[in-house]
Design an enzyme around this catalytic site. Sequence first.
Site, PDB file in Angstrom:
ATOM      1  N   TYR A   6     -64.046  77.479 -64.828  1.00 48.72           N
ATOM      2  CA  TYR A   6     -63.410  76.775 -66.058  1.00 48.72           C
ATOM      3  C   TYR A   6     -63.643  75.434 -66.460  1.00 48.72           C
ATOM      4  O   TYR A   6     -63.554  74.953 -67.628  1.00 48.72           O
ATOM      5  CB  TYR A   6     -61.920  77.352 -66.055  1.00 48.72           C
ATOM      6  CG  TYR A   6     -61.674  78.857 -66.007  1.00 48.72           C
ATOM      7  CD1 TYR A   6     -61.560  79.354 -67.317  1.00 48.72           C
ATOM      8  CD2 TYR A   6     -61.255  79.595 -65.079  1.00 48.72           C
ATOM      9  CE1 TYR A   6     -61.364  80.793 -67.745  1.00 48.72           C
ATOM     10  CE2 TYR A   6     -61.060  80.858 -65.141  1.00 48.72           C
ATOM     11  CZ  TYR A   6     -61.178  81.289 -66.484  1.00 48.72           C
ATOM     12  OH  TYR A   6     -60.988  82.797 -66.399  1.00 48.72           O
ATOM     13  N   ARG A  12     -66.615  75.476 -68.613  1.00 46.57           N
ATOM     14  CA  ARG A  12     -66.231  76.107 -69.770  1.00 46.57           C
ATOM     15  C   ARG A  12     -65.773  75.180 -70.554  1.00 46.57           C
ATOM     16  O   ARG A  12     -65.920  75.032 -71.833  1.00 46.57           O
ATOM     17  CB  ARG A  12     -65.395  77.453 -69.714  1.00 46.57           C
ATOM     18  CG  ARG A  12     -65.981  78.748 -68.824  1.00 46.57           C
ATOM     19  CD  ARG A  12     -66.725  79.452 -69.644  1.00 46.57           C
ATOM     20  NE  ARG A  12     -68.331  78.721 -69.554  1.00 46.57           N
ATOM     21  CZ  ARG A  12     -68.920  78.463 -68.369  1.00 46.57           C
ATOM     22  NH1 ARG A  12     -68.500  79.042 -67.243  1.00 46.57           N
ATOM     23  NH2 ARG A  12     -70.109  78.061 -68.465  1.00 46.57           N
ATOM     24  N   ASN A  55     -59.320  84.041 -78.630  1.00 49.96           N
ATOM     25  CA  ASN A  55     -60.227  83.072 -78.023  1.00 49.96           C
ATOM     26  C   ASN A  55     -59.377  82.270 -77.331  1.00 49.96           C
ATOM     27  O   ASN A  55     -58.289  81.728 -77.715  1.00 49.96           O
ATOM     28  CB  ASN A  55     -61.023  82.694 -79.035  1.00 49.96           C
ATOM     29  CG  ASN A  55     -61.908  83.730 -79.504  1.00 49.96           C
ATOM     30  OD1 ASN A  55     -62.548  84.629 -79.026  1.00 49.96           O
ATOM     31  ND2 ASN A  55     -62.133  83.413 -81.077  1.00 49.96           N
ATOM     32  N   HIS A 104     -54.443  84.775 -75.393  1.00 49.55           N
ATOM     33  CA  HIS A 104     -55.022  85.021 -73.817  1.00 49.55           C
ATOM     34  C   HIS A 104     -55.099  83.603 -73.174  1.00 49.55           C
ATOM     35  O   HIS A 104     -55.855  83.255 -72.414  1.00 49.55           O
ATOM     36  CB  HIS A 104     -56.479  85.643 -73.856  1.00 49.55           C
ATOM     37  CG  HIS A 104     -56.350  87.024 -74.390  1.00 49.55           C
ATOM     38  ND1 HIS A 104     -57.621  87.573 -74.879  1.00 49.55           N
ATOM     39  CD2 HIS A 104     -55.125  88.000 -74.273  1.00 49.55           C
ATOM     40  CE1 HIS A 104     -57.152  89.060 -75.194  1.00 49.55           C
ATOM     41  NE2 HIS A 104     -55.792  89.060 -74.638  1.00 49.55           N
ATOM     42  N   GLY A 127     -64.564  89.851 -85.807  1.00 55.01           N
ATOM     43  CA  GLY A 127     -65.348  89.504 -84.434  1.00 55.01           C
ATOM     44  C   GLY A 127     -64.650  89.884 -83.297  1.00 55.01           C
ATOM     45  O   GLY A 127     -64.847  89.240 -82.081  1.00 55.01           O
ATOM     46  N   SER A 180     -64.061  93.488 -80.699  1.00 52.93           N
ATOM     47  CA  SER A 180     -64.615  94.987 -80.305  1.00 52.93           C
ATOM     48  C   SER A 180     -63.333  95.677 -80.503  1.00 52.93           C
ATOM     49  O   SER A 180     -63.487  97.059 -80.796  1.00 52.93           O
ATOM     50  CB  SER A 180     -65.331  95.037 -79.061  1.00 52.93           C
ATOM     51  OG  SER A 180     -64.379  94.601 -78.161  1.00 52.93           O
TER      52      SER A 180
END
Length: 233
Positions: free
Chosen positions: A54, A57, A88, A105, A170, A172
């Site tokens: 992380y 990231r 996101n 999230h 965007g 799934s």
Amino acid sequence: MKKKLVVLTGAGISAESGIKTFRDSDGLWEGHDVMEVATPEGWRKNQELVLDFYNKRRQQLKEVEPNLGHVILAELEKDFDVHIITQNVDDLHERAGSTKVLHLHGELLKVRSVQNKKLILNWTEDLFTGDFDENGHQLRPHIVWFGEEVPALEEAIKIVEEADYFAVIGTSLQVYPAAGLISYTYSITPVFYIDPKPIAIPNIQNKVETIAKFASEGVADLREKLLILEKAI
């Protein structure tokens, strides 16, 4: 009064800014098995690996910018009461100018205490073992890992239930409970689904208009369609 536009965004919109998605690479996220870096079990097994993952990231996030899709969604606030619910963990919506963003999230630029879920701190630099909260407990990434509850879910459901328009961009629609939010729209609520590889949306009574394009181009189309609908009223 402005109509309420609720938008559920997923990894596809951030991918256009250069943020990779793990689902595009057989379950690997930046070369790591997601079970190693995005689960409570992975944290217990190798805390150093998770923190390093992380940290990288977080550094990557500083190197990317919002794309046109993010920008147009922010601009839509001129004509609509826009609420973004995002899967996101980046801050690209906020940096583009969106003012009502709910992160399902978690957020990459925040950390929280391992002992107190409500003790959340802004955090822009690296996080290490030995970084403690005010009570001496280790800090961890403020990310909802696989297998953990989604604290913002109830708030998200309430927002979706009040939507005059609902858009999915965007994602799934494979990750639950986020994918199930669409079922909380009223049957008369127009739904727009933007994805270059759209899938069939099961168990929904709404009329769904599919825009089979990448996020930036698709959001531009969405803006035009919404403005036309508003003029027709």
